[in-house]
Design a protein around this motif. Structure first.
Motif, PDB file in Angstrom:
ATOM      1  N   CYS A  11     -46.074  17.148 -47.456  1.00 12.94           N
ATOM      2  CA  CYS A  11     -45.918  18.157 -48.095  1.00 12.94           C
ATOM      3  C   CYS A  11     -46.768  19.574 -47.418  1.00 12.94           C
ATOM      4  O   CYS A  11     -47.624  18.942 -46.639  1.00 12.94           O
ATOM      5  CB  CYS A  11     -46.498  17.954 -49.409  1.00 12.94           C
ATOM      6  N   CYS A  24     -52.837  17.883 -50.426  1.00 10.31           N
ATOM      7  CA  CYS A  24     -51.904  17.060 -50.830  1.00 10.31           C
ATOM      8  C   CYS A  24     -51.463  15.938 -49.920  1.00 10.31           C
ATOM      9  O   CYS A  24     -51.568  16.285 -48.784  1.00 10.31           O
ATOM     10  CB  CYS A  24     -50.779  17.934 -51.164  1.00 10.31           C
ATOM     11  N   TRP A  55     -48.727  14.141 -50.515  1.00  9.63           N
ATOM     12  CA  TRP A  55     -47.479  13.396 -51.189  1.00  9.63           C
ATOM     13  C   TRP A  55     -46.375  13.721 -49.894  1.00  9.63           C
ATOM     14  O   TRP A  55     -46.303  14.618 -49.030  1.00  9.63           O
ATOM     15  CB  TRP A  55     -46.876  14.240 -52.340  1.00  9.63           C
ATOM     16  N   CYS A  62     -43.886  19.435 -51.904  1.00  7.46           N
ATOM     17  CA  CYS A  62     -43.650  18.053 -52.781  1.00  7.46           C
ATOM     18  C   CYS A  62     -43.215  18.361 -54.149  1.00  7.46           C
ATOM     19  O   CYS A  62     -43.361  19.447 -54.763  1.00  7.46           O
ATOM     20  CB  CYS A  62     -44.765  17.358 -52.838  1.00  7.46           C
ATOM     21  N   CYS A  80     -46.226  20.193 -55.754  1.00  8.05           N
ATOM     22  CA  CYS A  80     -46.786  21.377 -55.234  1.00  8.05           C
ATOM     23  C   CYS A  80     -45.810  22.668 -55.242  1.00  8.05           C
ATOM     24  O   CYS A  80     -45.994  23.745 -55.150  1.00  8.05           O
ATOM     25  CB  CYS A  80     -47.076  21.378 -53.745  1.00  8.05           C
ATOM     26  N   HIS A 132     -52.310  16.990 -59.288  1.00  6.96           N
ATOM     27  CA  HIS A 132     -51.552  15.893 -58.714  1.00  6.96           C
ATOM     28  C   HIS A 132     -51.634  14.792 -59.761  1.00  6.96           C
ATOM     29  O   HIS A 132     -50.591  14.165 -60.116  1.00  6.96           O
ATOM     30  CB  HIS A 132     -51.837  15.505 -57.286  1.00  6.96           C
TER      31      HIS A 132
HETATM   32 ZN   LIG Z   1     -47.703  18.586 -52.388  1.00  3.84          ZN
END
Ligand SMILES: [Zn+2]
Ligand SMILES: [Zn+2]
Length: 356
Positions: A58, A66, A68, A79, A82, A108
């Motif tokens: 991401c 982040c 992810w 992601c 986000c 998250h």
């Molecule tokens: Zn993210």
């Protein structure tokens, strides 16, 4: 929240880990598979161990905000969590960056639960009307003398960045006389307003919800004014999960929703650790529980509650041994349990997964 293991040799990993301490490999989270796995550069993308396809981090990974993964060949740079960010603070201010990173940890974790419950989660770009978006705002971006107010309005959640500052949040908690105030709690509460719109109002559950939480057509502004002027009624613990929940049925729903998310997230983690509670001093066994319930798969709230009450008593007792405040400074009265039951049924219903 669950625990994760590294493919290397079963090293235990936590949700926010971006590197395995045992093997040193980089880690990325695959939100749809709910797996944290090793990622390695492969050409101009990343390969994720145990998962097909080409991936990239991401775009918020560049801010250490982040971990992810997104498909490398898709159009989205952000992601599943986000991409709901509409406004973020000015990250060129060093203090803002560290506060925003903390807010993103909470955000998250919120999205972990939204994804596990498979709740509708369109972005405002996908659907300006029913979409969900976040503005995380620093006070300095406001006109002089104004502070950012955390709140929800038609799918737009505003979070005051100042709430990520421990000292400031604790100051506000004390000033408001609250037993509990956290970033994750804010996110869970505000998204509760959003899901009231989606699952109760749009989901045809207004009458059923009124029967449990009261009539939300009561003037909201006047109700909040009354709450801040007079405080909660003295017998609020008999009917509400928090004093603030007594202000208006919308706030009652959001507070209870947040509690429900606290419960299922914590019970899932207690199960991941294989916890069982069997106090030797509890001869009658009133506080005994084998925590072996998957809260995302239970048709009934009862097994979750049977795990929850002993678990919170144990965790609070452990916290007191460390001189820390109770992790869960709440008592669930019978009417509150009925409200939690309503929310459990709401998120478990097929409607919840097709709405939005
Ligand atoms: Zn993210
Ligand atoms: Zn490893």
């Amino acid at each position: 929240m669950r625990l994760f293991t590294c493919p290397c040799d079963g090293q235990l990993l936590h949700f926010e880990n971006s590197r395995c301490e045992a093997c040193g490999e980089n880690l990325g989270y695959l939100p749809e598979a709910n797996r944290l796995t090793v990622v390695r550069a492969e050409g101009d993308a990343l390969a994720a161990e145990g998962e097909e396809g080409r991936w990239r981090f991401c775009a918020n990974a560049q801010h250490a905000a982040c971990n992810w993964l997104v498909p490398a060949d898709g159009e989205e740079a952000l992601c599943l969590c986000c991409r709901h960010n509409r406004t973020i603070p000015d990250l060129s201010i060093p203090e803002n960056l560290s506060l925003w990173q903390r807010a993103q940890v909470a955000q998250h974790r919120l999205f972990y639960t939204i994804l596990r419950l498979d709740l509708p989660r369109p972005t405002k770009l996908e659907n300006p009307e029913t979409g969900l978006a976040f503005d995380v705002l620093a006070d300095e971006a406001m006109p002089t003398g104004q502070n950012v107010m955390t709140g929800h309005d038609s799918g737009l959640i505003t979070l005051a960045l100042a709430e990520a500052d421990d000292a400031e949040r604790e100051r506000r908690r004390t000033a408001m006389g609250e037993p509990y105030r956290t970033l994750l709690g804010h996110y869970r509460h505000e998204v509760g307003h959003y899901y009231w719109d989606r699952l109760v109002q749009d989901g045809g559950q207004l009458e059923a919800c009124r029967a449990v939480f009261g009539d939300e057509r009561e003037d909201y502004g006047a109700a909040l004014q009354r709450h801040y002027a007079n405080g909660a009624p003295p017998d609020w613990p008999m009917h509400f999960v928090s004093a603030y929940a007594s202000a208006h049925p919308w706030e009652d729903f959001a507070e209870t929703w947040a509690h429900y998310l606290h419960m299922i997230d914590t019970v899932e983690m207690a199960r991941a650790f294989g916890l069982g509670i069997a106090p030797k001093a509890d001869a009658a066994g009133a506080l005994a529980a084998e925590i072996d319930v998957n809260p995302y798969r239970e048709a009934s709230l009862d097994p979750i509650l049977e795990a929850w009450v002993p678990l919170t008593v144990a965790v609070n007792s452990l916290n007191r041994c460390m001189g820390a405040p109770d992790a869960y400074p709440f008592v669930l009265s019978r009417p509150v349990i009925e409200k939690l039951r309503f929310i459990h049924a709401l998120v478990q219903s097929g409607e919840a997964h097709t709405a939005g």
